[in-house]
Write a protein that holds these residues in place. Structure first.
Motif, short mmCIF file in Angstrom:
data_model
loop_
_atom_site.label_atom_id
_atom_site.label_comp_id
_atom_site.label_asym_id
_atom_site.label_seq_id
_atom_site.Cartn_x
_atom_site.Cartn_y
_atom_site.Cartn_z
N MET A 61 0.88 -1.24 -0.06
CA MET A 61 0.01 0.05 -0.07
C MET A 61 0.88 1.34 -0.02
N TRP A 62 1.99 1.28 0.48
CA TRP A 62 2.98 2.38 0.75
C TRP A 62 4.10 2.38 -0.03
N ASP A 63 4.44 1.30 -0.92
CA ASP A 63 5.86 1.36 -1.52
C ASP A 63 5.70 2.05 -2.91
N ARG A 64 6.72 2.81 -3.07
CA ARG A 64 6.73 3.70 -4.35
C ARG A 64 8.00 3.22 -5.12
N GLU A 65 8.83 2.24 -4.56
CA GLU A 65 10.11 2.02 -5.49
C GLU A 65 9.88 0.72 -6.03
N GLY A 66 9.10 -0.10 -5.64
CA GLY A 66 8.89 -1.33 -6.41
C GLY A 66 9.93 -2.51 -5.82
N PHE A 67 10.07 -3.33 -6.81
CA PHE A 67 10.91 -4.54 -6.71
C PHE A 67 11.35 -5.15 -8.05
N HIS A 68 12.44 -5.72 -8.22
CA HIS A 68 13.09 -6.45 -9.42
C HIS A 68 12.55 -7.78 -9.15
N PHE A 69 12.96 -8.43 -7.73
CA PHE A 69 12.60 -9.90 -7.73
C PHE A 69 11.95 -9.90 -6.32
N ALA A 70 10.71 -10.72 -6.33
CA ALA A 70 10.19 -11.09 -5.29
C ALA A 70 10.18 -12.61 -4.95
N PHE A 71 10.79 -13.00 -3.56
CA PHE A 71 10.96 -14.41 -3.45
C PHE A 71 9.62 -14.71 -2.48
N VAL A 72 8.72 -15.53 -2.82
CA VAL A 72 7.63 -15.72 -1.99
C VAL A 72 7.43 -17.16 -1.67
N ASP A 73 7.16 -17.33 -0.41
CA ASP A 73 7.31 -18.67 0.26
C ASP A 73 5.80 -19.44 -0.01
N MET A 74 5.92 -20.48 -0.81
CA MET A 74 4.76 -21.19 -1.10
C MET A 74 3.98 -21.66 0.40
N GLY A 75 4.76 -21.74 1.30
CA GLY A 75 4.11 -22.35 2.52
C GLY A 75 3.52 -21.27 3.38
N LEU A 76 2.99 -20.11 2.98
CA LEU A 76 2.63 -19.06 3.71
C LEU A 76 1.33 -19.71 4.51
N ALA A 77 1.12 -19.11 5.81
CA ALA A 77 0.14 -19.53 6.64
C ALA A 77 -1.34 -19.40 5.89
N GLU A 78 -2.13 -20.29 5.92
CA GLU A 78 -3.49 -20.46 5.43
C GLU A 78 -3.71 -20.34 4.02
N GLY A 79 -2.63 -20.89 3.25
CA GLY A 79 -2.64 -20.87 1.85
C GLY A 79 -2.78 -19.40 1.15
N ARG A 80 -2.11 -18.62 1.88
CA ARG A 80 -2.32 -17.09 1.29
C ARG A 80 -1.23 -16.97 0.16
N TRP A 81 -0.40 -17.99 -0.12
CA TRP A 81 0.46 -17.59 -1.46
C TRP A 81 0.00 -17.20 -2.52
N GLY A 82 -1.38 -17.56 -3.00
CA GLY A 82 -1.92 -17.17 -4.44
C GLY A 82 -2.28 -15.77 -4.02
N GLU A 83 -2.69 -15.17 -2.90
CA GLU A 83 -3.13 -13.99 -2.93
C GLU A 83 -1.90 -13.03 -2.66
N ALA A 84 -0.93 -13.51 -2.10
CA ALA A 84 0.53 -12.64 -2.08
C ALA A 84 0.78 -12.49 -3.58
N VAL A 85 0.79 -13.41 -4.28
CA VAL A 85 1.44 -13.39 -5.69
C VAL A 85 0.54 -12.40 -6.46
N PRO A 92 2.37 -1.48 -9.27
CA PRO A 92 2.86 -0.40 -10.43
C PRO A 92 4.02 -1.04 -10.83
N ARG A 93 4.90 -1.06 -9.95
CA ARG A 93 6.64 -1.38 -10.44
C ARG A 93 6.96 -2.76 -10.11
N ALA A 94 6.03 -3.62 -10.42
CA ALA A 94 6.31 -5.00 -10.16
C ALA A 94 7.36 -5.57 -11.06
N GLY A 95 8.37 -6.58 -10.36
CA GLY A 95 9.24 -7.36 -11.12
C GLY A 95 8.99 -8.70 -11.21
#
Length: 138
Positions: A61-85, A92-95
Motif C-alpha cells: 500500500m505504501w511502497d513507491r520503489e517497487g521490486f525487481h525480484f520477489a521471493f515468495v514462500d509457497m508455505g505461507l500460513a492459511e494458503g495465502r500464497w496465491g493472494e500474495a502473488v 505498478p512497479r512489479a518485477g
C-alpha cells in the motif's frame, strides 16, 4: 534453481541502481539468512522482508520503489500464497516473482506457471538463492 518458460530475466528495467529484492518467507531463521545474503551483495537493495501476507499488504500500500525480484514462500500460513502473488503482480512497479517451494516437481512448476510465476527455488536452499541473485546481477 529451476527456471522455465519464456519469462524475461527481469520484467523491470535496470536503471543503474541496485536491484530491489523483496522477501516474503514464513520461517524466521530462513528469512534472516536470506536477508543477510541480499544485504551482503552491494548490487542489491532489500525492498522489504516479511513473514506474513498481512505485512506484505501493508508494504504494498505504501511502497513507491517497487521490486525487481520477489521471493515468495509457497508455505505461507492459511494458503495465502496465491493472494500474495496476485498482490505483487498488481503493483505498478512489479518485477519477477520467484516461488520458494518444498520441491521442484513438474506439477509445482506447472501450477506456478499458470499463475505467472516462472521461477522456482527449493525453500531453504541458500546456495541456490545466492546463485540466482548472482546470476541476475551479472
Amino acid at each position: 534453481m529451476q527456471g522455465f518458460g519464456a519469462a524475461a530475466r527481469t520484467q523491470r528495467v535496470k536503471k543503474g541502481g541496485p536491484l530491489g529484492v523483496l522477501l516474503v518467507v514464513d520461517t524466521a531463521p530462513l528469512l534472516l539468512r536470506m536477508r543477510e545474503v541480499v544485504e551482503g551483495m552491494p548490487s542489491l537493495r532489500l525492498a522489504g522482508a516479511f513473514r506474513t501476507d498481512d505485512q506484505l499488504q501493508e508494504w504494498a500500500m505504501w511502497d513507491r520503489e517497487g521490486f525487481h525480484f520477489a521471493f515468495v514462500d509457497m508455505g505461507l500460513a492459511e494458503g495465502r500464497w496465491g493472494e500474495a502473488v496476485r498482490k505483487l503482480q498488481s503493483q505498478p512497479r512489479a518485477g519477477s516473482i520467484v516461488a520458494l517451494g518444498p520441491h521442484l516437481w513438474k506439477e509445482v512448476r506447472e501450477a506456478n506457471a499458470a499463475m505467472g510465476v516462472y521461477h522456482l527455488l527449493e525453500k531453504g536452499d541458500i546456495a541456490a538463492f545466492r546463485g540466482f541473485l548472482e546470476e541476475q546481477v551479472r
